[in-house]
Design a protein around this motif. Structure first.
Motif, PDB file in Angstrom:
ATOM      1  N   ARG A   1       0.679  -1.481  -0.076  1.00  0.00           N
ATOM      2  CA  ARG A   1       0.134  -0.478  -0.192  1.00  0.00           C
ATOM      3  C   ARG A   1       0.902   1.269  -0.596  1.00  0.00           C
ATOM      4  NH1 ARG A   1      -6.188  -0.377   0.213  1.00  0.00           N
ATOM      5  NH2 ARG A   1      -5.734  -3.036  -0.196  1.00  0.00           N
ATOM      6  N   PRO A   2       1.710   1.346  -0.976  1.00  0.00           N
ATOM      7  CA  PRO A   2       2.990   2.171  -0.974  1.00  0.00           C
ATOM      8  C   PRO A   2       1.521   4.268  -1.622  1.00  0.00           C
ATOM      9  CG  PRO A   2       2.733   1.096  -3.083  1.00  0.00           C
ATOM     10  CD  PRO A   2       2.402   0.805  -2.020  1.00  0.00           C
ATOM     11  N   LEU A   3       3.245   4.860  -1.182  1.00  0.00           N
ATOM     12  CA  LEU A   3       2.541   6.445  -1.825  1.00  0.00           C
ATOM     13  C   LEU A   3       2.562   6.113  -2.843  1.00  0.00           C
ATOM     14  CD1 LEU A   3       4.187   7.640   1.376  1.00  0.00           C
ATOM     15  CD2 LEU A   3       1.886   7.532   1.238  1.00  0.00           C
ATOM     16  N   GLY A   4       3.653   5.915  -3.899  1.00  0.00           N
ATOM     17  CA  GLY A   4       3.517   5.117  -4.850  1.00  0.00           C
ATOM     18  C   GLY A   4       4.984   4.633  -5.564  1.00  0.00           C
ATOM     19  N   VAL A   5       3.642   4.000  -6.863  1.00  0.00           N
ATOM     20  CA  VAL A   5       4.407   3.091  -7.688  1.00  0.00           C
ATOM     21  C   VAL A   5       5.269   3.455  -8.902  1.00  0.00           C
ATOM     22  CG1 VAL A   5       4.441   0.946  -8.514  1.00  0.00           C
ATOM     23  CG2 VAL A   5       2.862   1.828  -7.026  1.00  0.00           C
ATOM     24  N   HIS A   6       6.479   3.347  -8.184  1.00  0.00           N
ATOM     25  CA  HIS A   6       7.634   3.005 -10.118  1.00  0.00           C
ATOM     26  C   HIS A   6       8.197   2.173 -10.356  1.00  0.00           C
ATOM     27  CE1 HIS A   6      10.217   7.417  -8.403  1.00  0.00           C
ATOM     28  NE2 HIS A   6       8.447   7.709  -8.137  1.00  0.00           N
ATOM     29  N   LEU A   7       7.295   1.587 -11.616  1.00  0.00           N
ATOM     30  CA  LEU A   7       7.309   0.744 -12.963  1.00  0.00           C
ATOM     31  C   LEU A   7       8.159   1.282 -13.386  1.00  0.00           C
ATOM     32  CD1 LEU A   7       5.797  -1.949 -13.362  1.00  0.00           C
ATOM     33  CD2 LEU A   7       4.335  -1.003 -14.361  1.00  0.00           C
ATOM     34  N   HIS A   8       9.632  -0.429 -13.729  1.00  0.00           N
ATOM     35  CA  HIS A   8      10.561   0.412 -14.646  1.00  0.00           C
ATOM     36  C   HIS A   8      10.307  -0.924 -15.885  1.00  0.00           C
ATOM     37  CE1 HIS A   8      14.657  -1.535 -15.748  1.00  0.00           C
ATOM     38  NE2 HIS A   8      14.739  -0.341 -16.369  1.00  0.00           N
ATOM     39  N   LEU A   9      10.105  -0.627 -17.044  1.00  0.00           N
ATOM     40  CA  LEU A   9      10.096  -1.100 -18.146  1.00  0.00           C
ATOM     41  C   LEU A   9      11.368  -1.179 -18.866  1.00  0.00           C
ATOM     42  CD1 LEU A   9       6.751  -0.775 -19.808  1.00  0.00           C
ATOM     43  CD2 LEU A   9       7.569  -2.287 -18.245  1.00  0.00           C
ATOM     44  N   PRO A  10      12.309  -2.408 -18.871  1.00  0.00           N
ATOM     45  CA  PRO A  10      13.590  -1.864 -19.344  1.00  0.00           C
ATOM     46  C   PRO A  10      13.270  -1.540 -21.411  1.00  0.00           C
ATOM     47  CG  PRO A  10      13.065  -4.196 -18.402  1.00  0.00           C
ATOM     48  CD  PRO A  10      12.011  -2.965 -18.593  1.00  0.00           C
ATOM     49  N   HIS A  11      14.836  -1.067 -22.045  1.00  0.00           N
ATOM     50  CA  HIS A  11      14.484  -0.621 -23.276  1.00  0.00           C
ATOM     51  C   HIS A  11      13.914  -2.066 -23.954  1.00  0.00           C
ATOM     52  CE1 HIS A  11      16.863   2.853 -22.292  1.00  0.00           C
ATOM     53  NE2 HIS A  11      17.330   2.596 -21.600  1.00  0.00           N
ATOM     54  N   GLY A  12      13.139  -1.693 -24.891  1.00  0.00           N
ATOM     55  CA  GLY A  12      13.082  -2.697 -25.706  1.00  0.00           C
ATOM     56  C   GLY A  12      11.540  -2.440 -26.248  1.00  0.00           C
ATOM     57  N   PRO A  13      11.147  -2.971 -27.550  1.00  0.00           N
ATOM     58  CA  PRO A  13       9.777  -3.112 -27.373  1.00  0.00           C
ATOM     59  C   PRO A  13       9.334  -3.927 -26.026  1.00  0.00           C
ATOM     60  CG  PRO A  13      10.864  -4.183 -29.358  1.00  0.00           C
ATOM     61  CD  PRO A  13      11.808  -3.369 -28.254  1.00  0.00           C
ATOM     62  N   ALA A  14       8.121  -3.491 -25.533  1.00  0.00           N
ATOM     63  CA  ALA A  14       7.247  -4.541 -24.760  1.00  0.00           C
ATOM     64  C   ALA A  14       6.144  -4.793 -25.131  1.00  0.00           C
ATOM     65  CB  ALA A  14       6.230  -3.146 -23.898  1.00  0.00           C
ATOM     66  N   THR A  15       5.778  -6.224 -25.565  1.00  0.00           N
ATOM     67  CA  THR A  15       4.626  -7.498 -25.950  1.00  0.00           C
ATOM     68  C   THR A  15       3.212  -7.213 -25.401  1.00  0.00           C
ATOM     69  OG1 THR A  15       5.395  -9.113 -24.026  1.00  0.00           O
ATOM     70  CG2 THR A  15       6.834  -9.169 -25.964  1.00  0.00           C
ATOM     71  N   ARG A  16       2.430  -7.370 -26.102  1.00  0.00           N
ATOM     72  CA  ARG A  16       1.138  -7.242 -25.635  1.00  0.00           C
ATOM     73  C   ARG A  16       1.619  -7.956 -24.714  1.00  0.00           C
ATOM     74  NH1 ARG A  16      -2.006  -8.446 -31.123  1.00  0.00           N
ATOM     75  NH2 ARG A  16      -0.942  -6.325 -32.774  1.00  0.00           N
ATOM     76  N   PRO A  17       1.083  -8.901 -23.874  1.00  0.00           N
ATOM     77  CA  PRO A  17       1.376  -9.292 -22.381  1.00  0.00           C
ATOM     78  C   PRO A  17       1.792  -8.732 -21.908  1.00  0.00           C
ATOM     79  CG  PRO A  17       1.722 -11.261 -23.470  1.00  0.00           C
ATOM     80  CD  PRO A  17       1.523  -9.825 -24.939  1.00  0.00           C
ATOM     81  N   THR A  18       2.624  -8.247 -21.927  1.00  0.00           N
ATOM     82  CA  THR A  18       3.332  -6.595 -21.147  1.00  0.00           C
ATOM     83  C   THR A  18       2.785  -5.728 -21.122  1.00  0.00           C
ATOM     84  OG1 THR A  18       6.034  -7.905 -20.789  1.00  0.00           O
ATOM     85  CG2 THR A  18       5.528  -5.564 -20.507  1.00  0.00           C
ATOM     86  N   LEU A  19       2.025  -5.403 -21.909  1.00  0.00           N
ATOM     87  CA  LEU A  19       0.957  -3.810 -21.816  1.00  0.00           C
ATOM     88  C   LEU A  19      -0.480  -4.692 -21.043  1.00  0.00           C
ATOM     89  CD1 LEU A  19       1.738  -2.849 -25.662  1.00  0.00           C
ATOM     90  CD2 LEU A  19       2.923  -1.614 -23.773  1.00  0.00           C
TER      91      LEU A  19
END
Length: 105
Positions: free
Chosen positions: A40-58
């Motif tokens: 239950r954080p005050l904020g979330v930082h979501l890191h997506l590595p470089h490169g195209p994201a797949t549909r499941p990742t999206l």
């Protein structure tokens, strides 16, 4: 399923691979949702590595966004990893009160 996380100062940092596929999408989404609900954080930082994201990742990203929005938690997407303090890295997932499947980054 290599979802990494760390927490410090009310911020939960999550890292998700950009190449998730259909077989590990549900596991990744469940793990991320469990972490957000457990901290239950005050904020979330979501890191997506470089490169195209797949549909499941999206798809996983969309689920996390909806959860954070429903809980009123700001979500920040970044392509840079969040370097957690040494105290968080040393504590490990069990010391942080996480299920034993968690990974401290």
């Amino acid at each position: 399923m290599p979802v990494e996380h760390a927490a410090d100062g009310g911020i939960l940092a999550l890292s998700v691979p950009s190449d998730l596929d259909v077989t590990n999408r549900a596991a990744a989404a469940l793990q991320l949702e469990t972490l957000v609900l457990a901290y239950r954080p005050l904020g979330v930082h979501l890191h997506l590595p470089h490169g195209p994201a797949t549909r499941p990742t999206l798809s996983v990203l969309a689920r996390v966004r909806r959860l954070c929005e429903a809980l009123g938690i700001p979500l920040v997407l970044t392509d840079r990893p969040w370097p957690p303090p040494a105290s968080v890295r040393a504590a490990g997932p069990l010391a942080l009160g996480l299920p034993d499947g968690g990974t401290s980054s």
